[in-house]
Design an enzyme around this catalytic site. Structure first.
Site, mmCIF file in Angstrom:
data_model
loop_
_atom_site.group_PDB
_atom_site.id
_atom_site.type_symbol
_atom_site.label_atom_id
_atom_site.label_comp_id
_atom_site.label_asym_id
_atom_site.label_seq_id
_atom_site.Cartn_x
_atom_site.Cartn_y
_atom_site.Cartn_z
ATOM 1 N N HIS A 37 74.596 28.013 40.599
ATOM 2 C CA HIS A 37 74.756 28.816 41.828
ATOM 3 C C HIS A 37 74.140 28.090 43.021
ATOM 4 O O HIS A 37 74.688 28.092 44.122
ATOM 5 C CB HIS A 37 74.044 30.168 41.676
ATOM 6 C CG HIS A 37 74.585 31.039 40.582
ATOM 7 N ND1 HIS A 37 73.883 31.332 39.442
ATOM 8 C CD2 HIS A 37 75.770 31.692 40.472
ATOM 9 C CE1 HIS A 37 74.596 32.133 38.671
ATOM 10 N NE2 HIS A 37 75.756 32.369 39.267
ATOM 11 N N GLN A 61 85.333 43.885 36.474
ATOM 12 C CA GLN A 61 85.803 42.659 35.829
ATOM 13 C C GLN A 61 85.246 42.496 34.415
ATOM 14 O O GLN A 61 85.490 41.502 33.762
ATOM 15 C CB GLN A 61 85.502 41.431 36.691
ATOM 16 C CG GLN A 61 84.053 41.009 36.742
ATOM 17 C CD GLN A 61 83.849 39.874 37.741
ATOM 18 O OE1 GLN A 61 83.990 40.069 38.954
ATOM 19 N NE2 GLN A 61 83.549 38.690 37.251
ATOM 20 N N GLY A 147 82.757 27.724 41.613
ATOM 21 C CA GLY A 147 82.481 26.660 40.648
ATOM 22 C C GLY A 147 83.686 26.308 39.791
ATOM 23 O O GLY A 147 84.445 27.192 39.393
ATOM 24 N N ASP A 150 84.471 28.032 36.313
ATOM 25 C CA ASP A 150 85.450 29.100 36.119
ATOM 26 C C ASP A 150 86.788 28.635 36.678
ATOM 27 O O ASP A 150 87.243 29.091 37.731
ATOM 28 C CB ASP A 150 84.971 30.378 36.815
ATOM 29 C CG ASP A 150 83.672 30.880 36.223
ATOM 30 O OD1 ASP A 150 83.725 31.604 35.234
ATOM 31 O OD2 ASP A 150 82.589 30.505 36.734
#
Ligand code: AMP
Length: 282
Positions: A37, A61, A147, A150
């Protein structure tokens, strides 16, 4: 660090910055922050004038209620990290601020969400699409940072951004790994010491398969070998291991020179589900 908890607070905080012509960079996260992150934050700080990170564990999600419940939420530590890393604002809404009512909208991503994560996590990308749309509308960023970890999520968000004309510039950031190759993930915190060691099986298999492919080996034979490696580990369970086009995540069985490919995988280490991917040919 300046904490914004409501849509109105975001609007008020952004107004003067927009008037000054500042560019806004958004780093969306679900918290339990790690160096992955922080590399998105670093990228945003070097590219956008103002960096706003969001921390929101998005219930829509999660297809598995236990996963949502067990998702780590070390909020004080997260805020401290963001402060130390020079984030200007943190958007930290309650669930009721984002979802005052149940969202009935369903987003059809076509072939993009029928494979990989989409195949195993029913409704996951619909939830991602809705929450990212809301964040884009609330914050109106110029740039948003995601990122490569994913990879399919990136493909989904590229389509969302394009098809709904959000006009956000999407910036893809490389995967940050532990020294032994394990991709950093908030879910790694849930691994016992023993399982943490076993978890490197994802990266080991990805690297092995990448080498095999680059030396011209057959994809299905390679995948077979990987499947057998997983079968030898009683506490690891492979969910998928696929060769795809990196941009569209379309499944393929061989690579060519004119396109970028990736190998994507998901596996359970005991009850913790991890994902990872490697680009084959940059
Ligand atoms: P998450 O909090 O897991 O929803 O992730 C928030 C953002 O951080 C997403 O864009 C992820 O792709 C990105 N991210 C997660 N892990 C990593 C990593 N190891 N390296 C780089 N980016 C990451």
């Amino acid at each position: 660090v300046n904490i914004l908890r409501t849509k109105t607070a975001v609007k008020e905080a952004m107004k003067p910055l927009l008037q000054q012509g500042k560019t806004i960079g958004l780093v969306p996260t679900m918290g339990a922050l790690h160096e992955g992150h922080l590399s998105l934050v670093e990228k945003s700080k070097s590219y956008s004038d103002i960096t706003i990170a969001s921390i929101f564990v998005n219930p829509t999600q999660f297809n598995n209620p236990a996963d949502l419940e067990k998702y780590p939420r070390p909020i004080e530590k997260d805020l401290k990290l963001l402060e130390e890393n020079g984030v200007d604002f943190v958007f930290l809404p309650e669930v009721s601020e984002i979802y005052p009512d149940e969202v009935k909208l369903k987003i059809d991503f076509g072939e993009l969400d029928k494979v990989l994560e989409g195949e195993f996590r029913e409704g996951h990308f619909n939830g991602v699409g809705v929450v990212v749309s809301k964040l884009f509308n609330i914050i109106r960023p110029d740039h948003a940072y995601f990122g490569q970890k994913d990879l399919q999520q990136l493909a989904i968000i590229r389509r969302l951004n394009h098809d709904l004309s959000f006009g956000v510039e999407l910036v893809q950031v490389d995967t940050i790994r532990e020294q032994d190759g394990l991709a950093m993930s908030s879910r790694n915190m849930r691994l016992s010491k023993e399982d943490r060691l076993l978890a490197t099986i994802l990266y080991r298999c990805l690297s092995f398969a990448k080498d095999e492919l680059l030396s011209g080996k057959d994809w299905f034979e390679t995948k077979d070998k990987v499947t057998r490696r997983f079968m030898d580990e009683p506490n690891a369970r492979l969910e998928y291991f696929e060769l795809v086009k990196a941009c569209t995540v379309e499944k393929v069985s061989q690579i060519t020179d004119d396109e970028t490919y990736a190998i994507c995988t998901a596996a359970y280490i005991r009850e913790v589900r991890l994902i990872d991917n490697l680009i084959i040919n940059d």
